[in-house]
Motif scaffolding. Sequence first.
Motif, PDB file in Angstrom:
ATOM      1  N   ILE A   8       0.842  -1.201   0.000  1.00 14.77           N
ATOM      2  CA  ILE A   8       0.000   0.000   0.000  1.00 14.77           C
ATOM      3  C   ILE A   8       0.873   1.245   0.000  1.00 14.77           C
ATOM      4  O   ILE A   8       0.617   2.193  -0.750  1.00 14.77           O
ATOM      5  CB  ILE A   8      -0.968  -0.005   1.198  1.00 14.77           C
ATOM      6  CG1 ILE A   8      -2.038  -1.093   1.013  1.00 14.77           C
ATOM      7  CG2 ILE A   8      -1.643   1.358   1.366  1.00 14.77           C
ATOM      8  CD1 ILE A   8      -2.909  -1.326   2.222  1.00 14.77           C
ATOM      9  N   ALA A   9       1.910   1.247   0.812  1.00 10.77           N
ATOM     10  CA  ALA A   9       2.804   2.408   0.876  1.00 10.77           C
ATOM     11  C   ALA A   9       3.493   2.664  -0.457  1.00 10.77           C
ATOM     12  O   ALA A   9       3.788   3.809  -0.793  1.00 10.77           O
ATOM     13  CB  ALA A   9       3.842   2.206   1.979  1.00 10.77           C
ATOM     14  N   ALA A  10       3.735   1.601  -1.228  1.00  9.01           N
ATOM     15  CA  ALA A  10       4.413   1.738  -2.512  1.00  9.01           C
ATOM     16  C   ALA A  10       3.500   2.261  -3.618  1.00  9.01           C
ATOM     17  O   ALA A  10       3.979   2.684  -4.668  1.00  9.01           O
ATOM     18  CB  ALA A  10       5.017   0.394  -2.929  1.00  9.01           C
ATOM     19  N   LEU A  11       2.196   2.223  -3.394  1.00  9.24           N
ATOM     20  CA  LEU A  11       1.278   2.741  -4.402  1.00  9.24           C
ATOM     21  C   LEU A  11       1.501   4.235  -4.596  1.00  9.24           C
ATOM     22  O   LEU A  11       1.772   4.954  -3.631  1.00  9.24           O
ATOM     23  CB  LEU A  11      -0.180   2.524  -3.974  1.00  9.24           C
ATOM     24  CG  LEU A  11      -0.740   1.120  -4.010  1.00  9.24           C
ATOM     25  CD1 LEU A  11      -2.142   1.102  -3.394  1.00  9.24           C
ATOM     26  CD2 LEU A  11      -0.787   0.588  -5.432  1.00  9.24           C
ATOM     27  N   PRO A  12       1.349   4.710  -5.818  1.00  7.22           N
ATOM     28  CA  PRO A  12       1.419   6.171  -6.003  1.00  7.22           C
ATOM     29  C   PRO A  12       0.241   6.829  -5.284  1.00  7.22           C
ATOM     30  O   PRO A  12      -0.828   6.223  -5.130  1.00  7.22           O
ATOM     31  CB  PRO A  12       1.327   6.352  -7.516  1.00  7.22           C
ATOM     32  CG  PRO A  12       0.888   5.051  -8.080  1.00  7.22           C
ATOM     33  CD  PRO A  12       1.138   3.983  -7.064  1.00  7.22           C
ATOM     34  N   ALA A  13       0.437   8.049  -4.842  1.00  3.47           N
ATOM     35  CA  ALA A  13      -0.583   8.759  -4.055  1.00  3.47           C
ATOM     36  C   ALA A  13      -1.924   8.835  -4.787  1.00  3.47           C
ATOM     37  O   ALA A  13      -2.970   8.724  -4.164  1.00  3.47           O
ATOM     38  CB  ALA A  13      -0.097  10.159  -3.702  1.00  3.47           C
ATOM     39  N   ASN A  14      -1.900   8.974  -6.110  1.00  2.00           N
ATOM     40  CA  ASN A  14      -3.166   9.092  -6.838  1.00  2.00           C
ATOM     41  C   ASN A  14      -3.988   7.807  -6.823  1.00  2.00           C
ATOM     42  O   ASN A  14      -5.191   7.833  -7.059  1.00  2.00           O
ATOM     43  CB  ASN A  14      -2.934   9.562  -8.278  1.00  2.00           C
ATOM     44  CG  ASN A  14      -2.249   8.516  -9.133  1.00  2.00           C
ATOM     45  OD1 ASN A  14      -1.472   7.693  -8.657  1.00  2.00           O
ATOM     46  ND2 ASN A  14      -2.515   8.557 -10.417  1.00  2.00           N
ATOM     47  N   LEU A  15      -3.367   6.676  -6.478  1.00  2.00           N
ATOM     48  CA  LEU A  15      -4.102   5.416  -6.317  1.00  2.00           C
ATOM     49  C   LEU A  15      -4.341   5.102  -4.842  1.00  2.00           C
ATOM     50  O   LEU A  15      -5.398   4.597  -4.468  1.00  2.00           O
ATOM     51  CB  LEU A  15      -3.342   4.256  -6.965  1.00  2.00           C
ATOM     52  CG  LEU A  15      -3.112   4.328  -8.469  1.00  2.00           C
ATOM     53  CD1 LEU A  15      -2.356   3.098  -8.949  1.00  2.00           C
ATOM     54  CD2 LEU A  15      -4.408   4.487  -9.233  1.00  2.00           C
ATOM     55  N   LYS A  16      -3.350   5.406  -4.020  1.00  2.00           N
ATOM     56  CA  LYS A  16      -3.429   5.078  -2.600  1.00  2.00           C
ATOM     57  C   LYS A  16      -4.542   5.849  -1.891  1.00  2.00           C
ATOM     58  O   LYS A  16      -5.295   5.286  -1.107  1.00  2.00           O
ATOM     59  CB  LYS A  16      -2.085   5.377  -1.928  1.00  2.00           C
ATOM     60  CG  LYS A  16      -2.065   5.091  -0.458  1.00  2.00           C
ATOM     61  CD  LYS A  16      -0.774   5.400   0.274  1.00  2.00           C
ATOM     62  CE  LYS A  16       0.361   5.862  -0.514  1.00  2.00           C
ATOM     63  NZ  LYS A  16       1.603   5.998   0.259  1.00  2.00           N
ATOM     64  N   GLU A  17      -4.629   7.131  -2.158  1.00  2.00           N
ATOM     65  CA  GLU A  17      -5.591   7.967  -1.435  1.00  2.00           C
ATOM     66  C   GLU A  17      -7.037   7.538  -1.671  1.00  2.00           C
ATOM     67  O   GLU A  17      -7.783   7.337  -0.708  1.00  2.00           O
ATOM     68  CB  GLU A  17      -5.367   9.436  -1.774  1.00  2.00           C
ATOM     69  CG  GLU A  17      -4.052   9.933  -1.200  1.00  2.00           C
ATOM     70  CD  GLU A  17      -3.585  11.257  -1.771  1.00  2.00           C
ATOM     71  OE1 GLU A  17      -4.287  11.840  -2.622  1.00  2.00           O
ATOM     72  OE2 GLU A  17      -2.501  11.720  -1.359  1.00  2.00           O
TER      73      GLU A  17
END
Length: 173
Positions: A120-129
Amino acid sequence: MAAVLAGDQRAFTQLMRRHKDSLYRFVRGYVGDASEAYDLVQESFVAAWHALARYDRQRSFGIWLKRIAINKCRDWRRRRAVRAFFYDAEDIDRPGLDIAQPIAAAKEREDELARLDDAIAALPANLKEPLLLSLMGEMSHRDIAEALGMTAKAVEVRIYRAKRALAGALATR
């Protein structure tokens, strides 16, 4: 909310009680560390209190608060990256350092959760958020869209992509 905007601290305390659990779950999912999440939730509430004059009465307090928390998480991530850079630079120069040495997990379940946190931490912010707001923030796609300034369809697509990326990351580890 009218009482809060009039300066009633007790009303704000009630809003904090109502939103603290979902906000904590969201932030915990974002940062992957319980104590850091606790601190960031507190920072979010403090920032919300100080920003009450800028609160838009047309928006939901919960959505506005999640937006503040997202910004706090982004700031935390930037600070952490800077600290990691300097910390890692110092470690690399230390004699006898074996970078490839694996870290043993205490329990299998903790290892699985750590893998998920890392993915989850490795996801880019535009997907994680959008993913975290949906899963841990218990928000609808419409509310997430409002909080992030995008369309509900874009939220749906990003959540789908985030889930696919997580599945791929967890399958290769």
